[in-house]
Design a protein around this motif. Structure first.
Motif, PDB file in Angstrom:
ATOM      1  N   ASN A 133      12.486  -4.308   2.960  1.00  0.00           N
ATOM      2  CA  ASN A 133      11.044  -4.528   3.103  1.00  0.00           C
ATOM      3  C   ASN A 133      10.587  -5.413   1.944  1.00  0.00           C
ATOM      4  O   ASN A 133      10.208  -4.922   0.876  1.00  0.00           O
ATOM      5  N   PRO A 134      10.624  -6.735   2.120  1.00  0.00           N
ATOM      6  CA  PRO A 134      10.313  -7.629   0.997  1.00  0.00           C
ATOM      7  C   PRO A 134       8.865  -7.540   0.535  1.00  0.00           C
ATOM      8  O   PRO A 134       8.572  -7.756  -0.638  1.00  0.00           O
ATOM      9  N   ILE A 135       7.960  -7.205   1.446  1.00  0.00           N
ATOM     10  CA  ILE A 135       6.542  -7.149   1.067  1.00  0.00           C
ATOM     11  C   ILE A 135       6.300  -6.028   0.066  1.00  0.00           C
ATOM     12  O   ILE A 135       5.715  -6.230  -1.003  1.00  0.00           O
ATOM     13  N   HIS A 136       6.778  -4.826   0.401  1.00  0.00           N
ATOM     14  CA  HIS A 136       6.589  -3.705  -0.520  1.00  0.00           C
ATOM     15  C   HIS A 136       7.469  -3.848  -1.765  1.00  0.00           C
ATOM     16  O   HIS A 136       7.104  -3.360  -2.837  1.00  0.00           O
ATOM     17  N   ARG A 137       8.600  -4.497  -1.596  1.00  0.00           N
ATOM     18  CA  ARG A 137       9.444  -4.720  -2.768  1.00  0.00           C
ATOM     19  C   ARG A 137       8.696  -5.568  -3.796  1.00  0.00           C
ATOM     20  O   ARG A 137       8.672  -5.250  -4.988  1.00  0.00           O
ATOM     21  N   ASN A 138       8.066  -6.640  -3.334  1.00  0.00           N
ATOM     22  CA  ASN A 138       7.302  -7.503  -4.246  1.00  0.00           C
ATOM     23  C   ASN A 138       6.072  -6.785  -4.788  1.00  0.00           C
ATOM     24  O   ASN A 138       5.719  -6.931  -5.966  1.00  0.00           O
ATOM     25  N   LEU A 139       5.410  -6.003  -3.929  1.00  0.00           N
ATOM     26  CA  LEU A 139       4.221  -5.268  -4.365  1.00  0.00           C
ATOM     27  C   LEU A 139       4.568  -4.272  -5.466  1.00  0.00           C
ATOM     28  O   LEU A 139       3.899  -4.203  -6.509  1.00  0.00           O
ATOM     29  N   LEU A 140       5.625  -3.499  -5.241  1.00  0.00           N
ATOM     30  CA  LEU A 140       6.022  -2.494  -6.232  1.00  0.00           C
ATOM     31  C   LEU A 140       6.563  -3.150  -7.495  1.00  0.00           C
ATOM     32  O   LEU A 140       6.407  -2.601  -8.596  1.00  0.00           O
ATOM     33  N   ALA A 141       7.183  -4.308  -7.342  1.00  0.00           N
ATOM     34  CA  ALA A 141       7.662  -5.033  -8.523  1.00  0.00           C
ATOM     35  C   ALA A 141       6.483  -5.453  -9.401  1.00  0.00           C
ATOM     36  O   ALA A 141       6.556  -5.378 -10.634  1.00  0.00           O
ATOM     37  N   LYS A 142       5.387  -5.872  -8.767  1.00  0.00           N
ATOM     38  CA  LYS A 142       4.192  -6.261  -9.533  1.00  0.00           C
ATOM     39  C   LYS A 142       3.573  -5.043 -10.217  1.00  0.00           C
ATOM     40  O   LYS A 142       3.166  -5.105 -11.382  1.00  0.00           O
ATOM     41  N   LYS A 143       3.477  -3.918  -9.496  1.00  0.00           N
ATOM     42  CA  LYS A 143       2.935  -2.699 -10.109  1.00  0.00           C
ATOM     43  C   LYS A 143       3.824  -2.232 -11.256  1.00  0.00           C
ATOM     44  O   LYS A 143       3.328  -1.735 -12.280  1.00  0.00           O
ATOM     45  N   LEU A 144       5.117  -2.394 -11.073  1.00  0.00           N
ATOM     46  CA  LEU A 144       6.068  -2.036 -12.123  1.00  0.00           C
ATOM     47  C   LEU A 144       5.823  -2.878 -13.369  1.00  0.00           C
ATOM     48  O   LEU A 144       5.780  -2.359 -14.494  1.00  0.00           O
ATOM     49  N   ARG A 145       5.630  -4.168 -13.174  1.00  0.00           N
ATOM     50  CA  ARG A 145       5.409  -5.065 -14.313  1.00  0.00           C
ATOM     51  C   ARG A 145       4.079  -4.757 -15.004  1.00  0.00           C
ATOM     52  O   ARG A 145       3.999  -4.766 -16.241  1.00  0.00           O
ATOM     53  N   ILE A 146       3.047  -4.467 -14.221  1.00  0.00           N
ATOM     54  CA  ILE A 146       1.742  -4.139 -14.812  1.00  0.00           C
ATOM     55  C   ILE A 146       1.848  -2.890 -15.671  1.00  0.00           C
ATOM     56  O   ILE A 146       1.335  -2.838 -16.797  1.00  0.00           O
ATOM     57  N   SER A 147       2.527  -1.866 -15.152  1.00  0.00           N
ATOM     58  CA  SER A 147       2.699  -0.626 -15.914  1.00  0.00           C
ATOM     59  C   SER A 147       3.455  -0.889 -17.211  1.00  0.00           C
ATOM     60  O   SER A 147       3.095  -0.366 -18.276  1.00  0.00           O
ATOM     61  N   GLN A 148       4.510  -1.703 -17.125  1.00  0.00           N
ATOM     62  CA  GLN A 148       5.305  -2.007 -18.314  1.00  0.00           C
ATOM     63  C   GLN A 148       4.483  -2.781 -19.343  1.00  0.00           C
ATOM     64  O   GLN A 148       4.578  -2.519 -20.553  1.00  0.00           O
ATOM     65  N   LEU A 149       3.657  -3.715 -18.878  1.00  0.00           N
ATOM     66  CA  LEU A 149       2.820  -4.489 -19.802  1.00  0.00           C
ATOM     67  C   LEU A 149       1.795  -3.596 -20.503  1.00  0.00           C
ATOM     68  O   LEU A 149       1.517  -3.776 -21.694  1.00  0.00           O
ATOM     69  N   ILE A 150       1.235  -2.628 -19.770  1.00  0.00           N
ATOM     70  CA  ILE A 150       0.284  -1.700 -20.398  1.00  0.00           C
ATOM     71  C   ILE A 150       0.993  -0.859 -21.453  1.00  0.00           C
ATOM     72  O   ILE A 150       0.478  -0.646 -22.558  1.00  0.00           O
ATOM     73  N   ILE A 151       2.188  -0.379 -21.115  1.00  0.00           N
ATOM     74  CA  ILE A 151       2.962   0.415 -22.078  1.00  0.00           C
ATOM     75  C   ILE A 151       3.271  -0.418 -23.318  1.00  0.00           C
ATOM     76  O   ILE A 151       3.112   0.044 -24.457  1.00  0.00           O
ATOM     77  N   ASP A 152       3.700  -1.665 -23.103  1.00  0.00           N
ATOM     78  CA  ASP A 152       4.012  -2.544 -24.236  1.00  0.00           C
ATOM     79  C   ASP A 152       2.760  -2.830 -25.064  1.00  0.00           C
ATOM     80  O   ASP A 152       2.817  -2.871 -26.301  1.00  0.00           O
TER      81      ASP A 152
END
Length: 550
Positions: free
Chosen positions: A324-343
């Motif tokens: 499911n490339p759509i949700h894969r990309n969506l979750l990848a973006k949410k993953l990056r946002i969470s990591q940036l907030i943590i950083d």
């Protein structure tokens, strides 16, 4: 080669009308055995991303990889364009209306999603027309010809289009046979809203070239002299000569297909089993993907970004398994946002405030790409950064006082800094709390030392009073010292003082002295000196016999 043994002429016209930007797009490709024509009208308001161009290129990209007249394959071409628009829907949802034709030069298949149309004319008359996927078309199907779709107010109210979030169902026709002289017309709503089907058919009279046909239709459109002319695109295809199938070769193909079908049926059972099993697995993985995303969203809302990071990562992995490339990309973006907030929080805690703001800004930019995900939280962090700087300066001042052993002053500053940190939910609040606890421990240690010193002084005062034999005063000093030692948990000193108190009390209140008592003397009685006389008796002669002769 089919193309070399047929003659198809293509001509088109695509203009912006009264607008600056033309959101329509057309492209086609003629290969040796199959050809594809695609017309797309962009329906969204995005001024930067060209949805129509993305869709056309997405379709032709897959067409080049595997050119085919298969209806299933054509649906896959369109599905690829659908996925591209969904992935690229960052600022706004990209939407488009599409009409396409695929032909092997003897037959054709048309596909529609939205209200872009396909017309087939034969012998100067309308032979076939595609149906719109709109509310107006639905009303026309229900009430018949009483509804004029071309003028109906709901003609652009589409229930299906490229970019639709769910339940996307494009129409794909059956294979339609072509004949020499057929004319195919693909157009967007900018044409059919102003040019009627009768006018389209009449324009073919005496026309031999496709360019002439598009020119005439454009003249009809412009002759309306509308104040506003919408974007319009039309493509005319003149099938002057179609490819003639070889019947013997066709019979051979039929036999091959029959044998292949038998083999398919023979092994189809196992194939179906594995397909069903695979579908079940994908369904399970998809459910797992949504569960992880939902849990991650809850963690994110609660501010548990570490937990959200883990869930989004698991969800992305599940999306990969589910293909499911759509949700894969969506979750990848949410993953990056969470990591940036943590950083960003980490940098803020380490007082690298410029780096922290940079991380937050990147997270904010990523969030805008997926419907402002997390932007409210991130903007609040950026807004609070001034307060964070003030908190950092206060903590530094508190540290300076702590090093100077002004623990009370340091504690007061730490308390104020912590209150500000709590007000803005600053992640470094726990660190400030630890500093407060350290200052409080130091203050407690100093107080304990002061108390011990006071107790020792009282003990010495008691010793001096004891030496002066002022035992009452010594007891008072010892008692006060003992209480302090007891408060400071110095039990050995408590026992030591207790002994001194007992000794002082013994000195102050000695036990009464008991004098020894002599034993009583018995009275002395004087001896009687009066002479005593025994009664007189006659002397008895030795050997004197008694009267009885004895």
């Amino acid at each position: 080669m089919r193309k070399d043994n047929s003659e198809f002429k293509t001509s088109f016209s695509s203009e912006a009308g009264s607008f600056i930007q033309n959101k329509d797009y057309f492209a086609y490709m003629e290969l040796d055995d199959v050809a594809c024509w695609v017309v797309v009208k962009g329906l969204d308001s995005d001024q930067e991303v060209k949805s129509a161009e993305l869709a056309v290129k997405g379709i032709l990209e897959k067409f080049i990889e595997k050119p085919s007249m298969s209806r299933l394959r054509i649906k896959k071409y369109i599905k690829n364009a659908q996925e591209i628009l969904q992935v690229q829907s960052l600022r706004v949802r990209l939407k488009a209306s599409i009409v396409m034709v695929v032909s092997d030069y003897s037959r054709m298949i048309c596909a529609v999603a939205g209200n872009s149309r396909f017309y087939q004319f034969r012998n100067g008359r309308l032979f076939y027309k595609s149906n719109d996927q709109s509310l107006a078309q639905g009303l026309a199907d229900k009430f018949g010809f009483s509804v004029d779709i071309n003028r109906h107010e709901e003609r652009n109210n589409l229930f299906n289009y490229l970019g639709k979030p769910n339940d996307f169902q494009p129409f794909v026709s059956k294979k339609l046979k072509l004949m020499d002289g057929d004319v195919l017309l693909l157009c967007t709503s900018g044409i059919w809203e102003e040019v009627s089907e009768i006018e389209m058919a009449d324009a073919l009279e005496g026309i031999k070239e496709s360019e002439q046909y598009t020119d005439i239709l454009e003249e009809v459109l412009l002759s309306r002299q509308k104040r506003i002319i919408n974007n319009y695109t039309m493509v005319s295809i003149f099938a002057d000569k179609i490819y003639q199938e070889n019947k013997k070769k066709k019979l051979k193909y039929i036999k091959i297909i029959a044998v292949s079908l038998f083999l398919v049926l023979l092994i189809g059972g196992s194939t179906i089993y594995y397909k069903v099993k695979e579908a079940k697995k994908i369904a399970e993985v998809t459910a797992e993907m949504f569960d992880h995303e939902k849990t991650g969203n809850l963690y994110f809302q609660d501010g548990n970004y570490e937990g959200a990071l883990k869930e989004y990562s698991e969800g992305r992995n599940a999306a990969k398994k589910a293909k499911n490339p759509i949700h894969r990309n969506l979750l990848a973006k949410k993953l990056r946002i969470s990591q940036l907030i943590i950083d960003g929080d980490k940098e803020a805690k380490e007082e690298n405030f410029s780096e922290s703001v940079s991380k937050y800004e990147k997270a904010k930019g990523e969030g805008k790409l997926i419907r402002d995900f997390g932007t409210e939280v991130i903007e609040q962090r950026i807004t609070n950064m001034d307060a964070v700087v003030q908190i950092g300066e206060s903590v530094k001042e508190g540290d300076f006082r702590f090093e100077a052993e002004d623990y009370n002053g340091a504690l007061s500053i730490y308390k104020k800094a912590r209150k500000k940190a709590l007000d803005i939910s600053y992640s470094g609040e726990s660190n400030i709390k630890l500093k407060m606890e350290e200052a409080e421990e130091k203050i407690a240690e100093l107080k304990k030392e002061q108390q011990e010193l006071k107790a020792e002084i009282l003990e010495k005062n008691g010793d001096r009073s004891y030496d002066r034999q002022d035992f009452a005063k010594a007891i008072d000093s010892y008692t006060l010292a003992q209480e302090i030692f007891q408060e400071t948990d110095l039990l050995a000193k408590v026992l030591s003082i207790e002994r001194k108190i007992m000794n002082a009390k013994d000195k102050l209140n000695p036990p009464p002295r008991i004098e020894p008592v002599a034993p009583p003397i018995a009275p002395v009685i004087a001896p009687d000196t009066t002479p005593t006389f025994a009664p007189a008796t006659e002397p008895v002669e030795e050997n004197q016999l008694s009267d009885d002769g004895t």
